[in-house]
Design a protein around this motif. Structure first.
Motif, PDB file in Angstrom:
ATOM      1  N   MET A  40       0.870  -1.189   0.071  1.00 49.30           N
ATOM      2  CA  MET A  40       0.006   0.144   0.044  1.00 49.30           C
ATOM      3  C   MET A  40       0.961   1.285  -0.192  1.00 49.30           C
ATOM      4  O   MET A  40       1.870   1.333   0.687  1.00 49.30           O
ATOM      5  CB  MET A  40      -0.835  -0.064   1.370  1.00 49.30           C
ATOM      6  N   CYS A  41       0.352   2.058  -0.883  1.00 48.60           N
ATOM      7  CA  CYS A  41       1.086   3.482  -0.793  1.00 48.60           C
ATOM      8  C   CYS A  41       0.682   4.256   0.381  1.00 48.60           C
ATOM      9  O   CYS A  41      -0.163   4.088   0.899  1.00 48.60           O
ATOM     10  CB  CYS A  41       1.014   4.138  -2.122  1.00 48.60           C
ATOM     11  N   GLY A  42       1.753   5.271   0.812  1.00 49.09           N
ATOM     12  CA  GLY A  42       1.389   6.061   1.970  1.00 49.09           C
ATOM     13  C   GLY A  42       1.465   7.398   1.409  1.00 49.09           C
ATOM     14  O   GLY A  42       2.382   7.826   0.655  1.00 49.09           O
ATOM     15  N   THR A  75       5.225   7.170   0.066  1.00 51.07           N
ATOM     16  CA  THR A  75       5.731   6.047   0.099  1.00 51.07           C
ATOM     17  C   THR A  75       5.208   5.178  -0.732  1.00 51.07           C
ATOM     18  O   THR A  75       3.874   4.803  -0.740  1.00 51.07           O
ATOM     19  CB  THR A  75       5.796   5.367   1.627  1.00 51.07           C
ATOM     20  N   ARG A  76       5.748   4.394  -1.805  1.00 46.09           N
ATOM     21  CA  ARG A  76       5.221   3.726  -2.811  1.00 46.09           C
ATOM     22  C   ARG A  76       5.476   2.147  -2.616  1.00 46.09           C
ATOM     23  O   ARG A  76       6.389   1.847  -2.425  1.00 46.09           O
ATOM     24  CB  ARG A  76       6.045   3.994  -4.041  1.00 46.09           C
ATOM     25  N   MET A  77       4.480   1.471  -2.875  1.00 46.43           N
ATOM     26  CA  MET A  77       4.315   0.074  -2.960  1.00 46.43           C
ATOM     27  C   MET A  77       3.528  -0.267  -4.362  1.00 46.43           C
ATOM     28  O   MET A  77       2.339  -0.174  -4.705  1.00 46.43           O
ATOM     29  CB  MET A  77       3.341  -0.525  -1.938  1.00 46.43           C
ATOM     30  N   ALA A  78       4.478  -0.430  -5.637  1.00 48.70           N
ATOM     31  CA  ALA A  78       4.126  -0.309  -6.796  1.00 48.70           C
ATOM     32  C   ALA A  78       3.072  -1.158  -7.144  1.00 48.70           C
ATOM     33  O   ALA A  78       3.172  -2.456  -6.902  1.00 48.70           O
ATOM     34  CB  ALA A  78       5.299  -0.648  -7.709  1.00 48.70           C
ATOM     35  N   THR A  79       2.120  -0.987  -7.950  1.00 46.23           N
ATOM     36  CA  THR A  79       1.149  -1.634  -8.386  1.00 46.23           C
ATOM     37  C   THR A  79       1.029  -1.478  -9.908  1.00 46.23           C
ATOM     38  O   THR A  79       0.872  -2.750 -10.521  1.00 46.23           O
ATOM     39  CB  THR A  79      -0.346  -1.489  -8.285  1.00 46.23           C
ATOM     40  N   GLU A  80       1.567  -0.575 -10.459  1.00 46.83           N
ATOM     41  CA  GLU A  80       1.420  -0.504 -11.890  1.00 46.83           C
ATOM     42  C   GLU A  80       2.710  -0.244 -12.705  1.00 46.83           C
ATOM     43  O   GLU A  80       2.429  -0.499 -14.008  1.00 46.83           O
ATOM     44  CB  GLU A  80       0.724   0.821 -12.164  1.00 46.83           C
ATOM     45  N   SER A  81       3.802   0.001 -12.322  1.00 43.12           N
ATOM     46  CA  SER A  81       4.884   0.084 -13.226  1.00 43.12           C
ATOM     47  C   SER A  81       6.218  -0.199 -12.236  1.00 43.12           C
ATOM     48  O   SER A  81       6.062  -0.267 -11.170  1.00 43.12           O
ATOM     49  CB  SER A  81       4.882   1.559 -13.936  1.00 43.12           C
ATOM     50  N   ALA A  88       8.746   6.517  -8.914  1.00 40.11           N
ATOM     51  CA  ALA A  88       8.235   7.079  -7.484  1.00 40.11           C
ATOM     52  C   ALA A  88       7.229   8.130  -7.781  1.00 40.11           C
ATOM     53  O   ALA A  88       7.496   9.055  -8.828  1.00 40.11           O
ATOM     54  CB  ALA A  88       9.297   7.285  -6.811  1.00 40.11           C
ATOM     55  N   HIS A  89       6.475   8.469  -6.642  1.00 43.70           N
ATOM     56  CA  HIS A  89       5.629   9.704  -6.730  1.00 43.70           C
ATOM     57  C   HIS A  89       6.574  10.921  -6.038  1.00 43.70           C
ATOM     58  O   HIS A  89       7.352  10.325  -5.170  1.00 43.70           O
ATOM     59  CB  HIS A  89       4.416   9.431  -6.117  1.00 43.70           C
ATOM     60  N   PRO A  90       6.442  11.900  -5.831  1.00 42.30           N
ATOM     61  CA  PRO A  90       5.265  12.787  -6.689  1.00 42.30           C
ATOM     62  C   PRO A  90       5.506  12.595  -8.317  1.00 42.30           C
ATOM     63  O   PRO A  90       6.575  12.637  -8.690  1.00 42.30           O
ATOM     64  CB  PRO A  90       5.265  14.044  -5.891  1.00 42.30           C
ATOM     65  N   HIS A 118      -0.386   9.725  -5.160  1.00 41.97           N
ATOM     66  CA  HIS A 118      -1.692   8.663  -5.298  1.00 41.97           C
ATOM     67  C   HIS A 118      -1.433   7.497  -4.303  1.00 41.97           C
ATOM     68  O   HIS A 118      -0.518   6.749  -4.349  1.00 41.97           O
ATOM     69  CB  HIS A 118      -1.639   8.285  -6.669  1.00 41.97           C
ATOM     70  N   ASN A 119      -2.623   6.998  -3.792  1.00 41.58           N
ATOM     71  CA  ASN A 119      -2.811   5.701  -3.221  1.00 41.58           C
ATOM     72  C   ASN A 119      -3.810   5.234  -3.750  1.00 41.58           C
ATOM     73  O   ASN A 119      -4.815   5.692  -3.700  1.00 41.58           O
ATOM     74  CB  ASN A 119      -2.847   5.843  -1.540  1.00 41.58           C
ATOM     75  N   GLY A 120      -3.663   3.959  -4.432  1.00 41.82           N
ATOM     76  CA  GLY A 120      -4.892   3.260  -5.384  1.00 41.82           C
ATOM     77  C   GLY A 120      -4.251   2.746  -6.484  1.00 41.82           C
ATOM     78  O   GLY A 120      -2.991   2.803  -6.853  1.00 41.82           O
ATOM     79  N   SER A 121      -5.151   2.609  -7.588  1.00 41.16           N
ATOM     80  CA  SER A 121      -4.680   2.378  -8.804  1.00 41.16           C
ATOM     81  C   SER A 121      -6.178   2.726  -9.701  1.00 41.16           C
ATOM     82  O   SER A 121      -6.996   2.388  -9.375  1.00 41.16           O
ATOM     83  CB  SER A 121      -4.356   0.847  -9.143  1.00 41.16           C
ATOM     84  N   GLU A 128       5.206   4.273 -17.616  1.00 42.01           N
ATOM     85  CA  GLU A 128       3.747   3.502 -17.942  1.00 42.01           C
ATOM     86  C   GLU A 128       2.849   3.519 -16.707  1.00 42.01           C
ATOM     87  O   GLU A 128       2.085   2.860 -16.450  1.00 42.01           O
ATOM     88  CB  GLU A 128       4.378   1.884 -18.016  1.00 42.01           C
ATOM     89  N   ASN A 129       3.295   4.268 -15.560  1.00 43.94           N
ATOM     90  CA  ASN A 129       2.617   4.439 -14.498  1.00 43.94           C
ATOM     91  C   ASN A 129       1.155   5.174 -14.553  1.00 43.94           C
ATOM     92  O   ASN A 129       0.918   6.271 -14.902  1.00 43.94           O
ATOM     93  CB  ASN A 129       3.613   5.440 -13.406  1.00 43.94           C
ATOM     94  N   ASP A 130       0.386   4.356 -13.790  1.00 45.16           N
ATOM     95  CA  ASP A 130      -1.289   5.082 -13.729  1.00 45.16           C
ATOM     96  C   ASP A 130      -1.258   6.176 -13.197  1.00 45.16           C
ATOM     97  O   ASP A 130      -2.011   7.091 -13.708  1.00 45.16           O
ATOM     98  CB  ASP A 130      -2.110   3.840 -13.065  1.00 45.16           C
ATOM     99  N   THR A 131      -0.403   6.727 -12.083  1.00 43.63           N
ATOM    100  CA  THR A 131      -0.635   7.885 -11.260  1.00 43.63           C
ATOM    101  C   THR A 131      -0.278   9.015 -12.356  1.00 43.63           C
ATOM    102  O   THR A 131      -0.701  10.017 -12.258  1.00 43.63           O
ATOM    103  CB  THR A 131       0.255   7.824 -10.164  1.00 43.63           C
ATOM    104  N   GLU A 132       0.871   8.742 -13.136  1.00 39.65           N
ATOM    105  CA  GLU A 132       1.436   9.607 -14.143  1.00 39.65           C
ATOM    106  C   GLU A 132       0.235  10.229 -15.045  1.00 39.65           C
ATOM    107  O   GLU A 132       0.131  11.294 -15.240  1.00 39.65           O
ATOM    108  CB  GLU A 132       2.640   9.302 -14.916  1.00 39.65           C
TER     109      GLU A 132
HETATM  110  N1  GLN Z   1       0.152   0.954  -3.986  1.00 45.67           N
HETATM  111  C1  GLN Z   1      -0.204   2.143  -4.598  1.00 45.67           C
HETATM  112  O1  GLN Z   1      -1.122   2.905  -4.021  1.00 45.67           O
HETATM  113  C2  GLN Z   1       0.453   2.463  -5.894  1.00 45.67           C
HETATM  114  C3  GLN Z   1       0.095   3.937  -6.544  1.00 45.67           C
HETATM  115  C4  GLN Z   1       0.324   3.396  -8.206  1.00 45.67           C
HETATM  116  N2  GLN Z   1      -0.617   2.850  -8.728  1.00 45.67           N
HETATM  117  C5  GLN Z   1       1.651   3.107  -8.500  1.00 45.67           C
HETATM  118  O2  GLN Z   1       1.900   2.031  -8.920  1.00 45.67           O
HETATM  119  O3  GLN Z   1       2.618   3.884  -8.432  1.00 45.67           O
END
Ligand code: GLN
Length: 298
Positions: A1-3, A149-155, A162-164, A175-178, A199-203
């Motif tokens: 999970m992202c924070g 803090t990122r836990m990658a789901t998409e790229s 990494a975010h931001p 972003h937290n989510g997908s 390729e990131n969804d948040t971008e």
């Molecule tokens: N765990 C998340 O909230 C991931 C955020 C976003 N989908 C990413 O992969 O960067």
């Protein structure tokens, strides 16, 4: 999970403590499974002197002195450059668009992590607390800061993933989510000339918001458009030089808490990131409602 963490200071007496407070907040999010992290700081004179344009570049191994010399001779005005961990931070008494154009031509393969007046964006792979230490975040001052803090789901797990995502002037989105329809929206934005770095969804969310703002919409309207356009799960914190805004999707399953006092507004994925803020015992604290845009301006 992202924070997610964010701190918007109202009381200038707290500006010297921005980095210390933000690094404590970021560290509390490390246990959410972070593979990487990033921050945006508005107003730290050691990175971006007051009123100067600032551009943050990743994926470049040019020496700061060489970067400064090259940009100084191209622009005909003094340009400062420093390496903050992996990020090359360049600044000059110029508008950030001019500096950005010059930096892009000089270093065409570099990735722009962020740009704007008084804004610095740093990202890296690793444990958030270690990164914050490498960045000497605790010593930073300023009026507003965002951390992720990122836990990658998409790229891929890279500094650029990494975010931001700070893709418009002074803007920053975490972003937290997908987003489940990000590929469709990416295609639509591309057909309107928008270019992507990852390729990131948040971008896609960040480019969408930047596109709305560039058309003259305000942050509230842009985030309402996000709710109408994006499917999936999201808690978003979107900042600008003068604004700080939070929005969640219709189901609101990604956690968020907001706290507000006369001295500051803060937001985090979990309360523990806010627990050590000065005056938090007197703060108004609430969980943001689904699809309601909460926004503050300076
Ligand atoms: N765990 C998340 O909230 C991931 C955020 C976003 N989908 C990413 O992969 O960067």
């Amino acid at each position: 999970m992202c924070g997610i963490v964010g701190l918007h200071l109202r009381n200038p007496d707290l500006y010297p403590r921005l980095g210390e407070l933000l690094s404590g907040m970021l560290g509390e999010m490390q246990d959410r499974g972070a593979d990487s992290a990033g921050i945006a700081v508005y107003g730290n004179p050691d990175w971006a002197p007051a009123g100067h344009g600032c551009v943050c570049l990743l994926d470049t191994d040019v020496e700061p002195a060489d970067a400064a010399a090259l940009l100084t001779s191209t622009l005909g005005t003094p340009v400062a450059a420093q390496k903050v961990d992996e990020t090359l931070v360049v600044s000059a008494d110029l508008d950030s668009a001019t500096l950005l154009d010059a930096a892009r031509s000089a270093f065409p393969t570099a990735l722009v992590a962020g740009f704007g007046s008084d804004l610095t964006v740093l990202k890296g792979v690793g444990a958030p607390r270690d990164l914050a230490q490498k960045w000497e975040l605790a010593a930073a001052s300023g009026w507003q800061g965002v951390g992720h803090t990122r836990m990658a789901t998409e790229s891929a797990v890279t500094p650029s993933g990494a975010h931001p995502f700070a893709v418009g002037p002074e803007q920053c989105l975490v972003h937290n989510g997908s987003f489940s329809n990000h590929a469709t929206i990416r295609r639509e934005l591309r057909s309107q000339g928008v270019e992507f770095d990852s390729e990131n969804d948040t971008e896609v969310g960040a480019r969408f918001v930047a596109h709305q703002l560039a058309q003259g919409k305000d942050v509230e309207t842009a985030l309402k458009e996000v709710c109408a356009t994006f499917d999936g799960f999201y808690t978003l914190l979107v900042s600008n030089r003068d604004s700080f805004a939070v929005v969640r999707d219709a189901i609101a399953c990604k956690p968020a808490v907001i706290a507000e006092t006369p001295d500051w507004v803060a937001m985090a994925s979990e309360y523990r990131a806010l627990a050590h803020l000065p005056g938090v015992d007197e703060a108004r604290i609430w969980e943001p409602e689904p699809e309601v845009v909460y926004a503050w301006t300076r």
